[in-house]
Design a protein around this motif. Structure first.
Motif, PDB file in Angstrom:
ATOM      1  N   PHE A 106     -25.131  43.964 -13.503  1.00  0.00           N
ATOM      2  CA  PHE A 106     -25.741  43.495 -12.251  1.00  0.00           C
ATOM      3  C   PHE A 106     -26.735  42.370 -12.538  1.00  0.00           C
ATOM      4  O   PHE A 106     -26.736  41.332 -11.874  1.00  0.00           O
ATOM      5  CB  PHE A 106     -26.447  44.659 -11.543  1.00  0.00           C
ATOM      6  CG  PHE A 106     -27.023  44.284 -10.211  1.00  0.00           C
ATOM      7  CD1 PHE A 106     -26.185  44.014  -9.132  1.00  0.00           C
ATOM      8  CD2 PHE A 106     -28.398  44.207 -10.010  1.00  0.00           C
ATOM      9  CE1 PHE A 106     -26.709  43.663  -7.891  1.00  0.00           C
ATOM     10  CE2 PHE A 106     -28.928  43.851  -8.772  1.00  0.00           C
ATOM     11  CZ  PHE A 106     -28.081  43.586  -7.711  1.00  0.00           C
TER      12      PHE A 106
ATOM     13  N   SER B  51     -25.279  38.992 -13.313  1.00  0.00           N
ATOM     14  CA  SER B  51     -24.478  38.338 -12.268  1.00  0.00           C
ATOM     15  C   SER B  51     -25.071  36.972 -11.898  1.00  0.00           C
ATOM     16  O   SER B  51     -26.290  36.815 -11.809  1.00  0.00           O
ATOM     17  CB  SER B  51     -24.443  39.226 -11.030  1.00  0.00           C
ATOM     18  OG  SER B  51     -24.293  38.450  -9.876  1.00  0.00           O
ATOM     19  N   ASN B  52     -24.201  35.984 -11.675  1.00  0.00           N
ATOM     20  CA  ASN B  52     -24.717  34.657 -11.298  1.00  0.00           C
ATOM     21  C   ASN B  52     -24.450  34.355  -9.823  1.00  0.00           C
ATOM     22  O   ASN B  52     -24.520  33.220  -9.395  1.00  0.00           O
ATOM     23  CB  ASN B  52     -24.150  33.561 -12.209  1.00  0.00           C
ATOM     24  CG  ASN B  52     -22.634  33.653 -12.273  1.00  0.00           C
ATOM     25  OD1 ASN B  52     -22.035  34.372 -11.465  1.00  0.00           O
ATOM     26  ND2 ASN B  52     -22.041  32.952 -13.217  1.00  0.00           N
ATOM     27  N   THR B  53     -24.132  35.414  -9.029  1.00  0.00           N
ATOM     28  CA  THR B  53     -23.917  35.191  -7.596  1.00  0.00           C
ATOM     29  C   THR B  53     -25.272  35.203  -6.871  1.00  0.00           C
ATOM     30  O   THR B  53     -26.224  35.836  -7.338  1.00  0.00           O
ATOM     31  CB  THR B  53     -23.001  36.268  -6.984  1.00  0.00           C
ATOM     32  OG1 THR B  53     -23.552  37.542  -7.265  1.00  0.00           O
ATOM     33  CG2 THR B  53     -21.590  36.191  -7.550  1.00  0.00           C
ATOM     34  N   THR B  54     -25.343  34.516  -5.743  1.00  0.00           N
ATOM     35  CA  THR B  54     -26.607  34.404  -5.007  1.00  0.00           C
ATOM     36  C   THR B  54     -26.679  35.461  -3.908  1.00  0.00           C
ATOM     37  O   THR B  54     -25.767  35.524  -3.071  1.00  0.00           O
ATOM     38  CB  THR B  54     -26.716  33.003  -4.353  1.00  0.00           C
ATOM     39  OG1 THR B  54     -26.367  32.044  -5.345  1.00  0.00           O
ATOM     40  CG2 THR B  54     -28.115  32.728  -3.825  1.00  0.00           C
ATOM     41  N   PRO B  55     -27.765  36.287  -3.924  1.00  0.00           N
ATOM     42  CA  PRO B  55     -27.898  37.309  -2.876  1.00  0.00           C
ATOM     43  C   PRO B  55     -27.781  36.690  -1.486  1.00  0.00           C
ATOM     44  O   PRO B  55     -28.272  35.577  -1.244  1.00  0.00           O
ATOM     45  CB  PRO B  55     -29.304  37.871  -3.116  1.00  0.00           C
ATOM     46  CG  PRO B  55     -29.567  37.638  -4.567  1.00  0.00           C
ATOM     47  CD  PRO B  55     -28.865  36.355  -4.903  1.00  0.00           C
TER      48      PRO B  55
ATOM     49  N   THR C  75     -24.931  35.838  -0.136  1.00  0.00           N
ATOM     50  CA  THR C  75     -23.636  35.157  -0.002  1.00  0.00           C
ATOM     51  C   THR C  75     -22.492  36.172  -0.013  1.00  0.00           C
ATOM     52  O   THR C  75     -22.659  37.303  -0.485  1.00  0.00           O
ATOM     53  CB  THR C  75     -23.400  34.165  -1.162  1.00  0.00           C
ATOM     54  OG1 THR C  75     -23.388  34.928  -2.389  1.00  0.00           O
ATOM     55  CG2 THR C  75     -24.496  33.115  -1.238  1.00  0.00           C
TER      56      THR C  75
ATOM     57  N   ALA D 176     -19.895  35.974  -1.825  1.00  0.00           N
ATOM     58  CA  ALA D 176     -19.501  36.203  -3.225  1.00  0.00           C
ATOM     59  C   ALA D 176     -20.345  37.320  -3.843  1.00  0.00           C
ATOM     60  O   ALA D 176     -19.854  38.161  -4.600  1.00  0.00           O
ATOM     61  CB  ALA D 176     -19.675  34.909  -4.015  1.00  0.00           C
ATOM     62  N   HIS D 177     -21.644  37.326  -3.500  1.00  0.00           N
ATOM     63  CA  HIS D 177     -22.539  38.362  -4.039  1.00  0.00           C
ATOM     64  C   HIS D 177     -22.147  39.728  -3.482  1.00  0.00           C
ATOM     65  O   HIS D 177     -22.094  40.716  -4.224  1.00  0.00           O
ATOM     66  CB  HIS D 177     -23.989  38.040  -3.686  1.00  0.00           C
ATOM     67  CG  HIS D 177     -24.957  39.035  -4.261  1.00  0.00           C
ATOM     68  ND1 HIS D 177     -25.258  39.094  -5.606  1.00  0.00           N
ATOM     69  CD2 HIS D 177     -25.664  40.042  -3.669  1.00  0.00           C
ATOM     70  CE1 HIS D 177     -26.118  40.070  -5.829  1.00  0.00           C
ATOM     71  NE2 HIS D 177     -26.376  40.661  -4.669  1.00  0.00           N
TER      72      HIS D 177
ATOM     73  N   PHE E 140     -19.219  40.955  -5.239  1.00  0.00           N
ATOM     74  CA  PHE E 140     -19.578  41.399  -6.590  1.00  0.00           C
ATOM     75  C   PHE E 140     -20.189  42.806  -6.540  1.00  0.00           C
ATOM     76  O   PHE E 140     -19.856  43.681  -7.354  1.00  0.00           O
ATOM     77  CB  PHE E 140     -20.568  40.402  -7.231  1.00  0.00           C
ATOM     78  CG  PHE E 140     -21.173  40.913  -8.499  1.00  0.00           C
ATOM     79  CD1 PHE E 140     -20.424  40.946  -9.681  1.00  0.00           C
ATOM     80  CD2 PHE E 140     -22.472  41.409  -8.519  1.00  0.00           C
ATOM     81  CE1 PHE E 140     -20.971  41.459 -10.852  1.00  0.00           C
ATOM     82  CE2 PHE E 140     -23.019  41.919  -9.687  1.00  0.00           C
ATOM     83  CZ  PHE E 140     -22.269  41.942 -10.856  1.00  0.00           C
ATOM     84  N   VAL E 141     -21.078  43.037  -5.563  1.00  0.00           N
ATOM     85  CA  VAL E 141     -21.725  44.359  -5.431  1.00  0.00           C
ATOM     86  C   VAL E 141     -20.657  45.432  -5.158  1.00  0.00           C
ATOM     87  O   VAL E 141     -20.682  46.514  -5.759  1.00  0.00           O
ATOM     88  CB  VAL E 141     -22.805  44.314  -4.315  1.00  0.00           C
ATOM     89  CG1 VAL E 141     -23.271  45.714  -3.938  1.00  0.00           C
ATOM     90  CG2 VAL E 141     -23.995  43.472  -4.764  1.00  0.00           C
TER      91      VAL E 141
END
Ligand code: KG4
Ligand code: ZN
Length: 349
Positions: free
Chosen positions: A222, A225-229, A231, A233-234, A237-238
């Motif tokens: 977690f 992770s390079n995703t932006t909260p 978004t 994509a995030h 990912f979650v």
């Protein structure tokens, strides 16, 4: 025999009336989850205070629901452990005092025996013997159950319980306490193969579990992770992490269940405790049992997590066999399951 059951071991006040002839007559539950969510976990002192507030109104409510007067009770059962000391004391004292005032027997119930017997509240209940996977917020164990009170612990978690690992991982994902069920909801929209997570202790013989390393691996993934909260994509990912984590827990639990059933040469698998509400765990257990030619049993969803019905049932079985507890209320915050006495059908012990 009509028995009132009282559960206050943690953060749920549960009351129920169980009739050994007719089954469950009524049950009521008050969950303190909103109270503790503010603190991200159970605050023991607040739990005790809230049990005191809820116990008697809930007792009155459940008796009214069952259309019974207190004088029609033949016994009172209460959770005496394991659990939070202060919380246990509130229910134990209220229940013991009620039994004393009515002149009927009282019985101190082991909370995990309650979970273990919870599938017996259902119409299609398992016969003895069976292997039971107890998976809750405080415990993860595999138990061989030969008959009521004859339990052999085959394996248990050496660190976090499965439910605890679910809750801690959920907290890290930003979900409110206790996040186990919410994490499972997110997992539905995720890909369980998206993120590789370990299956702890599967390459070692034996039936013990460890979930702390898996939880740490999920937290590490977690943080990396390079995703932006905020978004899409995030969010994906979650959901993927939730699904991958859930799959790792389910795989680990069921690999050990398979080993336990084969080692003990038993065909019946019972899964109970809060985590047994997990749908993927149930589906995987059903599949395993079909493959082995056996059968899996669970409590209904409302009786997976803490409740008074399982305590009333466990207490009623022991009271019916002639067991009872004295006036001196002794709670057992730590209470090994193996210390329980055996009960042979309807024979006083
Ligand atoms: O049996 P329980 O109510 O309390 C204890 O005796 O510990 O179990 C509560 C645990 C919590 O950790 C909660 O997150 C977990 O059961 N739980 C679940 C689900 N529903 C409850 N874990 C995974 N999936 C679920 N659907
Ligand atoms: Zn429990």
């Amino acid at each position: 025999m009509i028995v009132l059951g009282c559960e206050t071991s943690c953060d749920e006040t549960g009351l129920a009336v169980y009739d050994t002839n007719l089954g469950l007559r009524a049950h009521a539950l008050y969950s303190q989850v909103d109270l503790h969510a503010l603190y991200g976990g159970v605050v023991p002192e607040l739990a005790s205070r809230d049990h005191i507030r809820r116990l008697l109104p809930l007792m009155r409510h459940v008796l009214a629901d069952a259309q019974l007067d207190t004088h029609e009770l033949d016994g009172v059962a209460y959770t005496a452990g394991p659990g939070l000391a202060g919380a246990l004391m509130t229910g134990a004292l209220a229940a013991r005092a009620l039994a004393w005032s009515l002149g009927c027997p009282a019985l101190a119930v082991h909370h995990m025996e309650g979970h273990l017997l919870a599938p017996m509240l259902e119409n299609h209940a398992p016969d003895f013997p069976f292997v039971c996977l107890l998976v809750s917020g405080g415990h993860t164990m595999l138990v061989r159950v030969d008959t009521l009170g004859v339990y052999r612990v085959l394996g248990e978690s050496i660190d976090d319980a499965a439910g605890e690992a679910f809750d801690k991982t959920a907290k890290m994902l930003g979900l409110a306490y206790p996040g186990g069920a919410r994490l499972a909801e997110l997992a539905v929209a995720g890909d369980a193969e998206a993120i590789a997570l370990p299956r702890p202790m599967l390459n070692r013989p034996g039936l013990d579990f460890s979930f702390s390393g898996l939880k740490t691996a999920a937290i590490t993934r977690f943080k990396a992770s390079n995703t932006t909260p905020g978004t899409a994509a995030h969010m994906q990912f979650v959901c993927d992490l939730a699904a991958s984590f859930e799959a790792a827990v389910v795989d680990t639990l069921l690999t050990k269940c398979r080993r336990a059933l084969q080692q003990e040469r038993l065909m019946r698998l019972v899964i109970s405790g809060g985590v047994s509400a997990n749908i993927n765990l149930r589906e995987a257990a059903d599949k395993l049992c079909v493959e082995l030619g056996g059968e899996a049993f669970y409590p209904s969803l409302e009786f997976c997590t803490d409740n008074g019905a399982m305590i009333a049932l466990a207490g009623a079985r022991r009271l019916l066999a002639g067991q009872s507890s004295g006036l001196e209320v002794a709670i057992r915050p730590r209470w090994p399951l193996q210390e329980l006495s055996a009960v042979t059908a309807n024979q006083p012990v």
